[in-house]
Design a protein around this motif. Sequence first.
Motif, PDB file in Angstrom:
ATOM      1  N   VAL A  64      17.127  17.108   5.877  1.00 30.57           N
ATOM      2  CA  VAL A  64      18.448  16.995   6.495  1.00 30.57           C
ATOM      3  C   VAL A  64      18.653  18.040   7.582  1.00 30.57           C
ATOM      4  O   VAL A  64      18.447  19.237   7.367  1.00 30.57           O
ATOM      5  CB  VAL A  64      19.563  17.133   5.431  1.00 30.57           C
ATOM      6  N   LEU A  65      19.052  17.566   8.749  1.00 32.83           N
ATOM      7  CA  LEU A  65      19.448  18.421   9.859  1.00 32.83           C
ATOM      8  C   LEU A  65      20.930  18.185  10.099  1.00 32.83           C
ATOM      9  O   LEU A  65      21.357  17.038  10.295  1.00 32.83           O
ATOM     10  CB  LEU A  65      18.656  18.073  11.124  1.00 32.83           C
ATOM     11  N   ARG A  66      21.717  19.252  10.080  1.00 33.11           N
ATOM     12  CA  ARG A  66      23.155  19.112  10.316  1.00 33.11           C
ATOM     13  C   ARG A  66      23.563  19.987  11.493  1.00 33.11           C
ATOM     14  O   ARG A  66      23.189  21.153  11.574  1.00 33.11           O
ATOM     15  CB  ARG A  66      23.948  19.463   9.060  1.00 33.11           C
ATOM     16  N   ASN A  67      24.325  19.396  12.402  1.00 31.70           N
ATOM     17  CA  ASN A  67      24.902  20.155  13.510  1.00 31.70           C
ATOM     18  C   ASN A  67      26.262  19.568  13.846  1.00 31.70           C
ATOM     19  O   ASN A  67      26.666  18.537  13.293  1.00 31.70           O
ATOM     20  CB  ASN A  67      23.963  20.158  14.732  1.00 31.70           C
ATOM     21  N   VAL A  68      26.988  20.193  14.739  1.00 29.51           N
ATOM     22  CA  VAL A  68      28.315  19.712  15.109  1.00 29.51           C
ATOM     23  C   VAL A  68      28.183  18.361  15.820  1.00 29.51           C
ATOM     24  O   VAL A  68      27.518  18.247  16.841  1.00 29.51           O
ATOM     25  CB  VAL A  68      29.032  20.723  16.028  1.00 29.51           C
ATOM     26  N   GLY A  69      28.794  17.329  15.231  1.00 25.88           N
ATOM     27  CA  GLY A  69      28.803  16.015  15.864  1.00 25.88           C
ATOM     28  C   GLY A  69      27.564  15.189  15.667  1.00 25.88           C
ATOM     29  O   GLY A  69      27.418  14.144  16.294  1.00 25.88           O
ATOM     30  N   ASN A  70      26.628  15.640  14.811  1.00 23.04           N
ATOM     31  CA  ASN A  70      25.359  14.918  14.554  1.00 23.04           C
ATOM     32  C   ASN A  70      24.702  14.435  15.847  1.00 23.04           C
ATOM     33  O   ASN A  70      24.317  13.274  15.986  1.00 23.04           O
ATOM     34  CB  ASN A  70      25.559  13.741  13.589  1.00 23.04           C
ATOM     35  N   LEU A  71      24.563  15.353  16.806  1.00 20.70           N
ATOM     36  CA  LEU A  71      24.000  15.000  18.107  1.00 20.70           C
ATOM     37  C   LEU A  71      22.521  15.375  18.201  1.00 20.70           C
ATOM     38  O   LEU A  71      22.081  16.371  17.622  1.00 20.70           O
ATOM     39  CB  LEU A  71      24.750  15.708  19.231  1.00 20.70           C
ATOM     40  N   ALA A 136      29.694  13.911  27.256  1.00 21.42           N
ATOM     41  CA  ALA A 136      30.857  13.941  28.148  1.00 21.42           C
ATOM     42  C   ALA A 136      31.087  12.622  28.888  1.00 21.42           C
ATOM     43  O   ALA A 136      32.229  12.148  28.961  1.00 21.42           O
ATOM     44  CB  ALA A 136      30.727  15.096  29.133  1.00 21.42           C
ATOM     45  N   PRO A 137      30.063  11.987  29.479  1.00 28.10           N
ATOM     46  CA  PRO A 137      30.316  10.716  30.192  1.00 28.10           C
ATOM     47  C   PRO A 137      30.946   9.648  29.300  1.00 28.10           C
ATOM     48  O   PRO A 137      31.891   8.967  29.706  1.00 28.10           O
ATOM     49  CB  PRO A 137      28.921  10.307  30.669  1.00 28.10           C
ATOM     50  N   ALA A 138      30.420   9.507  28.075  1.00 35.85           N
ATOM     51  CA  ALA A 138      30.977   8.530  27.150  1.00 35.85           C
ATOM     52  C   ALA A 138      32.389   8.918  26.737  1.00 35.85           C
ATOM     53  O   ALA A 138      33.282   8.064  26.624  1.00 35.85           O
ATOM     54  CB  ALA A 138      30.089   8.395  25.916  1.00 35.85           C
ATOM     55  N   ALA A 139      32.622  10.213  26.525  1.00 32.85           N
ATOM     56  CA  ALA A 139      33.948  10.683  26.130  1.00 32.85           C
ATOM     57  C   ALA A 139      34.975  10.399  27.220  1.00 32.85           C
ATOM     58  O   ALA A 139      36.116   9.987  26.937  1.00 32.85           O
ATOM     59  CB  ALA A 139      33.908  12.179  25.826  1.00 32.85           C
ATOM     60  N   GLU A 140      34.602  10.592  28.468  1.00 30.70           N
ATOM     61  CA  GLU A 140      35.523  10.327  29.579  1.00 30.70           C
ATOM     62  C   GLU A 140      35.866   8.845  29.667  1.00 30.70           C
ATOM     63  O   GLU A 140      37.018   8.471  29.906  1.00 30.70           O
ATOM     64  CB  GLU A 140      34.889  10.805  30.881  1.00 30.70           C
ATOM     65  N   THR A 141      34.863   8.000  29.467  1.00 30.07           N
ATOM     66  CA  THR A 141      35.102   6.560  29.517  1.00 30.07           C
ATOM     67  C   THR A 141      36.025   6.113  28.397  1.00 30.07           C
ATOM     68  O   THR A 141      36.979   5.356  28.606  1.00 30.07           O
ATOM     69  CB  THR A 141      33.768   5.792  29.430  1.00 30.07           C
ATOM     70  N   VAL A 142      35.757   6.584  27.183  1.00 32.23           N
ATOM     71  CA  VAL A 142      36.564   6.178  26.034  1.00 32.23           C
ATOM     72  C   VAL A 142      37.987   6.724  26.142  1.00 32.23           C
ATOM     73  O   VAL A 142      38.961   6.009  25.881  1.00 32.23           O
ATOM     74  CB  VAL A 142      35.902   6.644  24.725  1.00 32.23           C
ATOM     75  N   SER A 143      38.121   7.998  26.524  1.00 33.00           N
ATOM     76  CA  SER A 143      39.448   8.618  26.577  1.00 33.00           C
ATOM     77  C   SER A 143      40.335   7.997  27.639  1.00 33.00           C
ATOM     78  O   SER A 143      41.562   8.081  27.554  1.00 33.00           O
ATOM     79  CB  SER A 143      39.319  10.127  26.815  1.00 33.00           C
ATOM     80  N   SER A 144      39.737   7.361  28.642  1.00 31.46           N
ATOM     81  CA  SER A 144      40.530   6.756  29.710  1.00 31.46           C
ATOM     82  C   SER A 144      41.064   5.379  29.339  1.00 31.46           C
ATOM     83  O   SER A 144      41.869   4.803  30.077  1.00 31.46           O
ATOM     84  CB  SER A 144      39.691   6.644  30.987  1.00 31.46           C
ATOM     85  N   SER A 161      28.331   7.837  20.013  1.00 26.62           N
ATOM     86  CA  SER A 161      27.500   9.046  19.990  1.00 26.62           C
ATOM     87  C   SER A 161      26.255   8.857  19.139  1.00 26.62           C
ATOM     88  O   SER A 161      25.212   9.469  19.396  1.00 26.62           O
ATOM     89  CB  SER A 161      28.312  10.248  19.477  1.00 26.62           C
ATOM     90  N   ILE A 162      26.345   8.007  18.120  1.00 26.84           N
ATOM     91  CA  ILE A 162      25.174   7.710  17.288  1.00 26.84           C
ATOM     92  C   ILE A 162      24.137   6.967  18.111  1.00 26.84           C
ATOM     93  O   ILE A 162      22.944   7.305  18.099  1.00 26.84           O
ATOM     94  CB  ILE A 162      25.595   6.893  16.054  1.00 26.84           C
ATOM     95  N   ARG A 163      24.569   5.970  18.857  1.00 22.15           N
ATOM     96  CA  ARG A 163      23.650   5.235  19.724  1.00 22.15           C
ATOM     97  C   ARG A 163      23.075   6.150  20.798  1.00 22.15           C
ATOM     98  O   ARG A 163      21.894   6.050  21.164  1.00 22.15           O
ATOM     99  CB  ARG A 163      24.364   4.032  20.354  1.00 22.15           C
ATOM    100  N   TYR A 164      23.908   7.054  21.289  1.00 18.85           N
ATOM    101  CA  TYR A 164      23.456   8.026  22.295  1.00 18.85           C
ATOM    102  C   TYR A 164      22.339   8.902  21.731  1.00 18.85           C
ATOM    103  O   TYR A 164      21.313   9.132  22.384  1.00 18.85           O
ATOM    104  CB  TYR A 164      24.645   8.876  22.736  1.00 18.85           C
ATOM    105  N   SER A 165      22.531   9.398  20.511  1.00 19.14           N
ATOM    106  CA  SER A 165      21.527  10.270  19.904  1.00 19.14           C
ATOM    107  C   SER A 165      20.229   9.529  19.636  1.00 19.14           C
ATOM    108  O   SER A 165      19.139  10.090  19.786  1.00 19.14           O
ATOM    109  CB  SER A 165      22.071  10.881  18.600  1.00 19.14           C
ATOM    110  N   ILE A 166      20.322   8.272  19.245  1.00 16.04           N
ATOM    111  CA  ILE A 166      19.109   7.481  19.017  1.00 16.04           C
ATOM    112  C   ILE A 166      18.353   7.287  20.326  1.00 16.04           C
ATOM    113  O   ILE A 166      17.116   7.366  20.374  1.00 16.04           O
ATOM    114  CB  ILE A 166      19.468   6.133  18.368  1.00 16.04           C
ATOM    115  N   ALA A 167      19.097   7.065  21.419  1.00 16.30           N
ATOM    116  CA  ALA A 167      18.447   6.947  22.726  1.00 16.30           C
ATOM    117  C   ALA A 167      17.757   8.253  23.097  1.00 16.30           C
ATOM    118  O   ALA A 167      16.643   8.261  23.647  1.00 16.30           O
ATOM    119  CB  ALA A 167      19.477   6.565  23.789  1.00 16.30           C
ATOM    120  N   ASN A 168      18.393   9.384  22.783  1.00 17.58           N
ATOM    121  CA  ASN A 168      17.778  10.681  23.085  1.00 17.58           C
ATOM    122  C   ASN A 168      16.555  10.942  22.217  1.00 17.58           C
ATOM    123  O   ASN A 168      15.604  11.602  22.649  1.00 17.58           O
ATOM    124  CB  ASN A 168      18.795  11.807  22.899  1.00 17.58           C
ATOM    125  N   LEU A 169      16.568  10.444  20.987  1.00 20.25           N
ATOM    126  CA  LEU A 169      15.383  10.587  20.136  1.00 20.25           C
ATOM    127  C   LEU A 169      14.164   9.988  20.817  1.00 20.25           C
ATOM    128  O   LEU A 169      13.058  10.535  20.738  1.00 20.25           O
ATOM    129  CB  LEU A 169      15.615   9.896  18.791  1.00 20.25           C
TER     130      LEU A 169
END
Length: 214
Positions: A64-71, A136-144, A161-169
């Motif tokens: 298990v790896l835990r960090n803020v926001g599971n990023l 940040a890009p996704a957050a700006e889109t969603v918040s708007s 953010s989960i899909r984002y992290s999988i793409a980064n993996l």
Amino acid sequence: MPHLPDHLLAGYRNFMNGRYLTESGRYRELAKEGQAPETMIVACCDSRSAPEAIFDAGPGELFVLRNVGNLVPPYEPDGEFHSTSAALEFAVQSLKVKNIVVMGHGRCGGIRAALDPNAAPLSPGDFIGKWMSLIAPAAETVSSSTFMTAVERQTALERISIRYSIANLRTFPCVSILEGKGRLSLHGAWFDISTGELWVMNKETGDFERPVLE
């Protein structure tokens, strides 16, 4: 003054008289043979969403790896300090896990901070702000979006953010190569703290669905 808070010592006493007592053989085996978990979980630090509890895992079953926001950040071999990337490298290259699950959760404080552009830093270093700028890009889109409520926006970004992290993996060579060979599978999941519901990401569509439990 005790060296540990009383409630931790009480919990340890219960552990030794309960779970360790019934699983002492397993712990001794792990100490002698080492760990060999098949699954790595990337989860949030939030105290309400512990993967070992959610998946009812025993000792040695989950890495298990835990960090803020599971990023998961993108692959950046730049000589800086990268704790998440180091844990990922160890899980894939040394432990040779077969599955990596990125698990987000509802009411995530890190995601809430990412959605609030006016949030004041908690410290001069603004470590949380810097870390959450990964999405940040996704957050700006969603918040708007004015068509969603605040709760809907937060849930949307938690899942994005989960899909984002999988793409980064997949930017890590060791991950993309092994996934291409069918030796490593990537998964996404989202846990609702208030109801205990687990939603699993459909690999083909990216949608989150409730699994059918037998």
